[in-house]
Enzyme design. Structure first.
Site, PDB file in Angstrom:
ATOM      1  N   ARG A  82       0.870  -0.960  -0.114  1.00 22.94           N
ATOM      2  CA  ARG A  82      -0.037  -0.053  -0.007  1.00 22.94           C
ATOM      3  C   ARG A  82       1.031   1.147   0.030  1.00 22.94           C
ATOM      4  NH1 ARG A  82      -2.007  -3.757   3.562  1.00 22.94           N
ATOM      5  NH2 ARG A  82      -4.053  -4.585   3.258  1.00 22.94           N
ATOM      6  N   HIS A 228      -3.435  -9.398   3.807  1.00 19.04           N
ATOM      7  CA  HIS A 228      -4.902  -9.289   3.855  1.00 19.04           C
ATOM      8  C   HIS A 228      -5.302 -10.025   5.189  1.00 19.04           C
ATOM      9  CE1 HIS A 228      -5.484  -8.784  -0.846  1.00 19.04           C
ATOM     10  NE2 HIS A 228      -5.625  -7.581   0.032  1.00 19.04           N
TER      11      HIS A 228
END
Length: 268
Positions: A82, A228
């Site tokens: 990210r 995740h």
């Protein structure tokens, strides 16, 4: 200073990453025209991730002339980080010793979610991290070259607090990175190269996930690499990839009608 982290003495001078002198071969064996067509199919669904394929990413990086900028975008592409995770990276987060170089990413989204559920600041030492292998030798070499050329330090003094802190490799904001990407896209367009999906920092994360699936990485492994918390977040990529798998099987439904009639008569 350990030789396992980025340092200027270990820098290797090599041609610019994805340079014109490199062989024109895809890093993963895929049918590129077919993959492009299948991505167009997936774009009908707004909820599916928008991603670039490897040749498109390499082409985009070609239009980023500054090595410091180029390597940030290449880091997003090579790690699936990210944008806030990439901007938090320091030299000490990288271990480039062969045979298995890797980067340690702080999984900041999970940390934010946990902090929202509990009062106060998250206790030190409890930040979630994940290790991501750096399997592209060109990326590793260019990262070393960048650190050597720009003399990026391990630590620097915080002018506001006066404290010595680990120096971030990219001391920029998310908005600045978006500007860099926009300039690269504009330069590409001026040269007759366009991209069929909007390019943002997160596009590189989606592109990494799809590239890894094309390379045959198992879904559970990809979940870990992406940071995740739930497998359902990773499974969204298989919805796109399923279009490719189904199309490549070329399942036929029709047969000559006269042959079908003859077959049924023979069996009756």
């Amino acid at each position: 200073m350990s030789g396992s982290v980025i340092h200027s003495q270990s820098a290797v001078m090599v041609p610019a990453v994805y340079s014109a002198g490199q062989p024109a071969s895809l890093p993963v064996a895929i049918d590129y025209p077919a993959a492009l067509a299948l991505r167009q199919m997936s774009m009908v669904h707004d909820e599916l991730p928008k991603y670039l394929l490897a040749p498109e990413v390499s082409a985009l990086l070609h239009y980023v002339p500054d090595l410091h900028r180029k390597m940030l975008l290449a880091t997003l592409w090579n790690t699936g980080a990210r944008i806030n995770e990439a901007l938090a990276l320091t030299r000490g987060d990288f271990s480039l010793a062969p045979p298995y170089p890797f980067v340690q990413l702080a999984t900041l989204k999970q940390r934010t979610e946990k902090a929202a559920r509990t009062a106060g600041r998250m206790p030190a030492g409890q930040q979630t991290h994940r290790l991501v292998p750096l399997s592209d030798s060109w990326y590793v070499s260019q990262l070393q070259t960048m650190v050597a050329q720009l003399k990026i330090p391990m630590e620097r003094r915080n002018r506001r607090t006066g404290r010595t802190e680990k120096a971030r490799i990219w001391e920029v904001t998310d908005r600045t990175v978006r500007t860099w990407i926009g300039e690269a896209v504009a330069a590409a367009a001026a040269d007759g190269v366009t991209f069929s999906v909007p390019v943002t920092p997160h596009t590189f994360r989606h592109s990494y996930a799809m590239h890894m699936l094309y390379a045959g990485i198992p879904l559970k492994v990809l979940q870990s690499l992406m940071g995740h918390k739930s497998i359902s977040s990773t499974e969204v990529y298989t919805k796109v990839f399923a279009l490719d798998v189904a199309a490549r099987h070329r399942v036929q439904f029709a047969m000559p009608e006269s042959d079908a009639v003859a077959m049924l008569k023979q069996l009756s």
